[in-house]
Write an enzyme that holds these catalytic residues in place. Sequence first.
Site, PDB file in Angstrom:
ATOM      1  CG  ASP A   1      -2.115   1.156   1.152  1.00  0.00           C
ATOM      2  OD1 ASP A   1      -1.872   1.730   0.203  1.00  0.00           O
ATOM      3  OD2 ASP A   1      -2.526   1.391   2.427  1.00  0.00           O
TER       4      ASP A   1
HETATM    5  C1  SPV Z   1      -7.136   2.384   3.474  1.00  0.00           C
HETATM    6  O1  SPV Z   1      -8.218   1.600   3.865  1.00  0.00           O
HETATM    7  O2  SPV Z   1      -6.299   2.284   2.710  1.00  0.00           O
HETATM    8  C2  SPV Z   1      -6.885   3.523   4.363  1.00  0.00           C
HETATM    9  C3  SPV Z   1      -7.095   3.423   5.944  1.00  0.00           C
HETATM   10  O3  SPV Z   1      -6.386   4.625   3.839  1.00  0.00           O
HETATM   11  S1  SPV Z   1      -5.754   2.977   6.805  1.00  0.00           S
HETATM   12  O4  SPV Z   1      -5.385   1.577   6.096  1.00  0.00           O
HETATM   13  O5  SPV Z   1      -5.926   2.846   8.190  1.00  0.00           O
HETATM   14  O6  SPV Z   1      -4.612   3.891   6.564  1.00  0.00           O
HETATM   15 MG    MG Z   2      -5.322   3.979   2.283  1.00  0.00          MG
END
Ligand code: SPV
Ligand code: MG
Length: 300
Positions: A75
Amino acid sequence: IKKKISSSLPLIYGRRSRLKRLIASKKIVRVLESHSPLTGMIIEELFTNRKGQREEFDAMWSSSLTDSSIKGKPDNQSVDYSSSLEMLNDILDVTSKPIIFDADNGGRIEHMPYLVKSLDRMGISAMVIEDKIGLKKNSLFKDQSNVKQDTIRNFKNKISVAKKASFSEDFMVIARIESFILGKGLNDAVRRAEEYSKAGADAILIHSKDKTINNLIQFSKRFSKSKFYKPLVCVPSAYPQIKENQLSKIGFKIVIYANHLLRTSYKSMKEVALEILTNQRSFNSRKKMSTIQEVISLIK
Ligand code: SPV
Ligand code: MG
């Protein structure tokens, strides 16, 4: 009404504006993560009756974390926007509920107007942009040592560029504050909320990964006194024990369950795959799986 809506899914003109209507009419807007058309359909269809009242999810969250995870990528913005938009299109095809798009930090400011215009035209209701810069790291990671927060000035500029780029009144830009994630205090978070609101943010997502919600209570108390107050959004991944009515009492208007369908399916898929390996047949796991019939009957 539901039947009528789903018979004309591709023609859902009211979808984009529905999020604002929900914010105006509901105590708290309930949003669940959708990483595929199938998860979108679960969110679309599912309801329960609780104390004589129909309860359902109001909208979908298009999460950068789950979108990149299903593609086996980190991510950290390694999945580009075109790829996320393709998935969004597929979800839009078979659902009618509003979508909130997780745009990370919005990318390069020069490119942002194109992203906003695409989202707005597709019928997405809102875009969340977070005030982090540099190589992105998911906020739930423990180690945030190399992560930097944007300056207030730069981020305000991003918000106003995004607002100016949208052509519809209904498209919302939600500013996400990472001060608590990065170990900064309440003053910084409240100051940013006011400044982002001045720049045109339609709502404020205050993120936190504390197990308690003391910081969020303090934040809401302070920000609610401001003349720049805007609806508050929370992501209760780290504090799942808190119920929606409590979040609403504190002042939150939108609650986002950000990753729960992915986590559920991952656990279940691994469990059944291992059982098939161990038992050398699928019979023992049959109760953990939907029947083929159930899956097929989902598709209209
Ligand atoms: C996501 O779900 O990608 C978010 C929320 O940005 S968090 O994972 O808490 O950053
Ligand atoms: Mg996110």
